[in-house]
Motif scaffolding. Structure first.
Motif, mmCIF file in Angstrom:
data_model
loop_
_atom_site.group_PDB
_atom_site.id
_atom_site.type_symbol
_atom_site.label_atom_id
_atom_site.label_comp_id
_atom_site.label_asym_id
_atom_site.label_seq_id
_atom_site.Cartn_x
_atom_site.Cartn_y
_atom_site.Cartn_z
ATOM 1 N N VAL A 79 0.844 -2.784 6.595
ATOM 2 C CA VAL A 79 1.850 -3.614 5.938
ATOM 3 C C VAL A 79 1.386 -3.991 4.529
ATOM 4 O O VAL A 79 2.172 -3.992 3.573
ATOM 5 N N GLY A 80 0.093 -4.294 4.412
ATOM 6 C CA GLY A 80 -0.455 -4.640 3.108
ATOM 7 C C GLY A 80 -0.312 -3.522 2.099
ATOM 8 O O GLY A 80 -0.040 -3.759 0.913
ATOM 9 N N LEU A 81 -0.467 -2.274 2.544
ATOM 10 C CA LEU A 81 -0.305 -1.135 1.632
ATOM 11 C C LEU A 81 1.130 -1.040 1.121
ATOM 12 O O LEU A 81 1.368 -0.769 -0.060
ATOM 13 N N ILE A 82 2.078 -1.263 2.023
ATOM 14 C CA ILE A 82 3.485 -1.211 1.603
ATOM 15 C C ILE A 82 3.774 -2.318 0.591
ATOM 16 O O ILE A 82 4.447 -2.086 -0.428
ATOM 17 N N PHE A 122 -1.540 7.495 1.647
ATOM 18 C CA PHE A 122 -0.595 6.429 1.993
ATOM 19 C C PHE A 122 0.207 6.807 3.235
ATOM 20 O O PHE A 122 0.312 6.027 4.195
ATOM 21 N N VAL A 123 0.763 8.006 3.245
ATOM 22 C CA VAL A 123 1.565 8.458 4.380
ATOM 23 C C VAL A 123 0.685 8.657 5.612
ATOM 24 O O VAL A 123 1.074 8.318 6.730
ATOM 25 N N LEU A 124 -0.513 9.195 5.415
ATOM 26 C CA LEU A 124 -1.420 9.424 6.529
ATOM 27 C C LEU A 124 -1.859 8.111 7.165
ATOM 28 O O LEU A 124 -1.993 7.995 8.384
ATOM 29 N N ILE A 157 6.794 8.052 -1.014
ATOM 30 C CA ILE A 157 6.471 6.917 -1.892
ATOM 31 C C ILE A 157 7.620 6.626 -2.850
ATOM 32 O O ILE A 157 7.947 5.471 -3.128
ATOM 33 N N GLY A 158 8.241 7.689 -3.355
ATOM 34 C CA GLY A 158 9.401 7.489 -4.230
ATOM 35 C C GLY A 158 10.523 6.747 -3.524
ATOM 36 O O GLY A 158 11.196 5.892 -4.118
ATOM 37 N N GLY A 159 10.719 7.068 -2.243
ATOM 38 C CA GLY A 159 11.746 6.365 -1.477
ATOM 39 C C GLY A 159 11.432 4.893 -1.317
ATOM 40 O O GLY A 159 12.310 4.039 -1.459
ATOM 41 N N TRP A 160 10.182 4.571 -1.029
ATOM 42 C CA TRP A 160 9.787 3.166 -0.890
ATOM 43 C C TRP A 160 9.964 2.409 -2.208
ATOM 44 O O TRP A 160 10.310 1.222 -2.204
ATOM 45 N N LEU A 161 9.712 3.074 -3.319
ATOM 46 C CA LEU A 161 9.830 2.401 -4.609
ATOM 47 C C LEU A 161 11.280 2.215 -5.032
ATOM 48 O O LEU A 161 11.653 1.168 -5.588
#
Length: 424
Positions: free
Chosen positions: A110-113, A16-18, A35-39
């Motif tokens: 954007v779709g992944l986010i 995801f980050v890559l 990912i934890g921050g985005w959630l």
């Protein structure tokens, strides 16, 4: 569950980050923390400039001052800006422009986010036990594979050692040629016997074992032969190059720098390709034993053709050994052409099993056939007397390698076709 298999959370988070940033981490944080921050705090992270936009034209449209965009930069209130630009750029062309490709790539990020925020990206194991969890051994193996950047370490090491070995080889060869006189009988193999010392053979075997370890880890983790995309095929080609160098180094010492250089460039290509990983399942048509045999033979032939090309460059630098090097290239030409022909044949069988036809004149198929025919001409030295001239033969081998580059890279990035997905 990720890519139709059970994986540690680190694998999904790292990809995801890559995918978003082009780097395995962001801001000194681990992928899991990102990912934890985005959630937990999406309102904060939407203002983080972490969506890598490589295309300069798209950056200009989005009024970006740096290559990294925020999620908020891609929205104008509730309106999605990329959709507007896509409609403006899209016409009736069959091939996308570089700007359109950049818009699609940014849209995927954007779709992944959005998938992460909607809860569709992370798929936990079902509680009914219908899917078995992976063993602790496999988890540790995958975490180890994620932690060690095999491609990055190897391409830097192999290219560095390969260049040192190649320049040392040229220096010794040219020095011997200038001091031995025209009556000297020393061949290129005796001139380069210094390459059989301790350092270069040990470095070659170490690089091969390290590459084999990483490739085997990927095989064990994925549960299939790693030949399903461009990243994996370049990894296999690098492994073949190192293996051939280890196999022939005693008889032909100059194969040592060739092996380092060829594997190094292959790993560099695979490393660059890994910067934009596909977070999608492998297409069902690619999960086939015919694919493994087809790609293995093709990449073996490419490795041998590359050795012949490097051999030709060496012959142009060391004219005294041009005839001996021609004999070596002729020796390699037989298995190289056989592997390519067998790979094309098995590819046709695979196509018939998958799509119900053996040949469709796809650009990749056509250029593979062109490559086979170009190298096949070199077998006819009896009727084409010009191929008996060592200098012409080596120049022909160097120029012929352009068809290999066109078949592998040119078709994917210029012509497209059904084979393009295999090297995504």
């Amino acid at each position: 569950i990720y890519n139709d298999r059970v994986v540690p959370f680190n694998t999904l988070a790292r990809d995801f980050v890559l995918k978003l940033t082009g780097k395995p981490s962001y801001g000194g944080m681990t992928p899991e923390q990102v990912i934890g921050g985005w959630l937990l705090r999406p309102e904060v992270w939407q203002n983080e400039p972490m969506i890598y936009i490589k295309n300069e034209a798209l950056r200009h449209l989005l009024h970006l001052k740096t290559p990294y965009a925020r999620l908020a930069d891609l929205f104008d209130g509730e309106k999605y800006r990329l959709q507007k630009y896509w409609k403006e750029e899209q016409g009736h062309r069959q091939k996308m422009t570089s700007l359109e490709k950049a818009i699609v790539e940014a849209d995927e990020k954007v779709g992944l986010i959005l998938m992460l925020q909607n809860g569709t990206l992370i798929r936990p194991l079902p509680e009914d036990g219908s899917v078995e969890p992976i063993s602790d051994t496999k988890i540790q193996a995958e975490l180890l594979y994620n932690h060690i950047p095999f491609s990055k370490l190897l391409f830097m090491f192999n290219l560095t050692v390969g260049l040192l070995a190649f320049f040392r080889l040229l220096y010794r060869g040219l020095r011997r040629s200038s001091t031995s006189g025209s009556s000297g009988r020393i061949t290129v193999f005796a001139s380069f016997s210094h390459l059989t010392d301790v350092f270069f053979p040990v470095a070659l075997y170490a690089a091969f074992l390290f590459q084999l370890f990483g490739y085997s880890l990927r095989w064990y983790i994925g549960g299939r032969i790693p030949l399903g995309n461009g990243y994996e095929t370049m990894q296999f080609m690098a492994l073949c190059a190192l293996f051939l160098a280890c196999l022939f180094r005693r008889r032909f010492p100059f194969m040592v720098p060739f092996g380092f250089l060829l594997s190094g460039f292959a790993l560099l290509v695979s490393y660059l390709g890994q910067m934009n990983p596909q977070i999608t399942p492998l297409m069902p048509v690619l999960v086939s034993p015919w694919l493994s045999m087809h790609v293995s033979l093709i990449m073996m032939s490419y490795a041998l053709f590359a050795f012949m090309m490097l051999n030709g460059i060496l012959a142009l630098c060391l004219r005294r050994s041009v005839r001996m090097l021609m004999l070596l290239s002729r020796l390699l030409l037989y298995p190289a052409a056989f592997f390519l022909g067998a790979g094309i044949f098995l590819g046709a069988v695979w196509a018939n099993v998958s799509w119900g036809r053996y040949w469709a004149w796809d650009p990749k198929e056509v250029w593979a056939l062109i490559t086979f025919m170009v190298y096949g001409v070199a077998f006819h030295a009896r009727s084409l007397r010009i191929f008996r001239r060592p200098l012409f033969f080596h120049i022909y081998m160097i120029v012929a390698f352009l068809t290999v580059l066109m078949t592998y890279f040119g078709v994917n990035y210029i012509l497209g076709g059904m084979h393009s997905y295999a090297n995504a």
